[in-house]
Scaffold this active site. Structure first.
Site, PDB file in Angstrom:
ATOM      1  N   HIS A  43       0.856  -1.188   0.000  1.00  0.00           N
ATOM      2  CA  HIS A  43       0.000   0.000   0.000  1.00  0.00           C
ATOM      3  C   HIS A  43       0.891   1.236   0.000  1.00  0.00           C
ATOM      4  O   HIS A  43       1.156   1.840   1.042  1.00  0.00           O
ATOM      5  CB  HIS A  43      -0.907  -0.009   1.234  1.00  0.00           C
ATOM      6  CG  HIS A  43      -1.968   1.034   1.227  1.00  0.00           C
ATOM      7  ND1 HIS A  43      -3.228   0.814   1.751  1.00  0.00           N
ATOM      8  CD2 HIS A  43      -1.984   2.302   0.766  1.00  0.00           C
ATOM      9  CE1 HIS A  43      -3.949   1.911   1.627  1.00  0.00           C
ATOM     10  NE2 HIS A  43      -3.213   2.835   1.028  1.00  0.00           N
ATOM     11  N   GLU A  70      -2.618  -1.695  -3.156  1.00  0.00           N
ATOM     12  CA  GLU A  70      -3.701  -0.912  -2.578  1.00  0.00           C
ATOM     13  C   GLU A  70      -3.361   0.567  -2.607  1.00  0.00           C
ATOM     14  O   GLU A  70      -2.185   0.930  -2.537  1.00  0.00           O
ATOM     15  CB  GLU A  70      -3.930  -1.304  -1.112  1.00  0.00           C
ATOM     16  CG  GLU A  70      -4.342  -2.723  -0.882  1.00  0.00           C
ATOM     17  CD  GLU A  70      -4.573  -3.016   0.596  1.00  0.00           C
ATOM     18  OE1 GLU A  70      -5.185  -4.050   0.887  1.00  0.00           O
ATOM     19  OE2 GLU A  70      -4.123  -2.211   1.453  1.00  0.00           O
ATOM     20  N   HIS A 190      -8.009  -5.456   7.565  1.00  0.00           N
ATOM     21  CA  HIS A 190      -7.780  -4.385   8.535  1.00  0.00           C
ATOM     22  C   HIS A 190      -8.058  -4.895   9.941  1.00  0.00           C
ATOM     23  O   HIS A 190      -9.182  -5.175  10.318  1.00  0.00           O
ATOM     24  CB  HIS A 190      -8.624  -3.134   8.279  1.00  0.00           C
ATOM     25  CG  HIS A 190      -8.012  -1.899   8.894  1.00  0.00           C
ATOM     26  ND1 HIS A 190      -7.150  -1.088   8.207  1.00  0.00           N
ATOM     27  CD2 HIS A 190      -8.108  -1.375  10.137  1.00  0.00           C
ATOM     28  CE1 HIS A 190      -6.752  -0.093   8.993  1.00  0.00           C
ATOM     29  NE2 HIS A 190      -7.319  -0.259  10.174  1.00  0.00           N
TER      30      HIS A 190
END
Length: 237
Positions: A43, A70, A190
């Protein structure tokens, strides 16, 4: 089984803390794959405080499983993804100064934008996923964007689980059932951990993939990276 994609941002954070190339991000990614993980996630953020944009290009050369990038689809991120062409791109609406992702997309308010970006990636043959809360309206909106998958934002589940509230998984069960009925694949991520991943897997149907980084790396400090990867794989069977 549900696939495990390991987010290696924290490895890059550790490397960047001292400069140089220790730990070696590419070696760690290859080792994680050899331990059995079915994907590598990164990410990158605009300030490159952990993953650098150059890392994405180098990882593309060596990742032999699924490569997932991401990020917030700002122009620089879109250009990176189109250059690297990973197997999957996950769109996350995080602010430039966000420490970590903290909300899913409002797929109704941003439907037009998401449709345009998703089509750009799909024209390149890149599977798309968008980060959403376990909200049925947001799932319905996601289906109208043309995305292949959604990634359920699981922080609320993790917090409820830590408090012993097993009811916290119910919105995710409902969201997954609706998404599947609308033809969407389901990912999640998450704050998932060794403690809570098993119950989530049991409770959420049609779960294709989880992306786990922070907890997995923290757990590895005590238990070892190879051991932890395999512990997750066992819970995801």
């Amino acid at each position: 089984m549900t696939k495990l994609s390991v987010n290696i941002n924290k490895i890059a954070t550790l490397r960047n803390a001292r400069g140089g190339n220790v730990p070696d991000l590419l070696k760690v990614a290859a080792d994680i794959e050899s331990f059995g993980a079915q994907g590598i996630t990164i990410h990158p953020r605009p300030d490159e405080r952990h993953i650098r944009y150059s890392d994405a290009h180098e990882l593309k050369k060596i990742v032999s499983t699924e490569f997932n990038i991401e990020g917030n689809p700002v122009p620089k991120f879109i250009d990176l993804v189109l250059e690297v062409v990973p197997e999957q791109v996950t769109l996350v609406p995080d602010a430039v100064d966000a420490i970590t992702s903290n909300a899913g997309w409002d797929t109704l308010a941003h439907r037009g934008f998401l449709k345009e970006v998703i089509q750009t990636f799909k024209d390149k043959g890149i599977r798309t996923s968008i980060f959403v809360d376990a909200d049925l309206k947001m799932v319905e909106g996601a289906a109208e964007t043309g995305t292949d998958r959604i990634e359920l934002y699981t922080e609320s589940y993790a917090k409820a689980f830590d408090k012993g509230n097993m009811e916290g998984v119910k919105p995710f069960t409902s969201a997954a059932q609706l998404a599947h009925s609308l033809g969407l694949g389901i990912n999640a991520g998450h704050d998932l951990s060794l403690d809570n991943i098993g119950y989530f897997k049991e409770s959420v149907p049609h779960l294709l993939e989880v992306s786990i980084g922070h907890a997995l790396i923290c757990e590895s400090l005590y238990l070892g990276l190879e051991n932890v990867v395999n512990m997750y794989l066992n819970r995801l069977h």
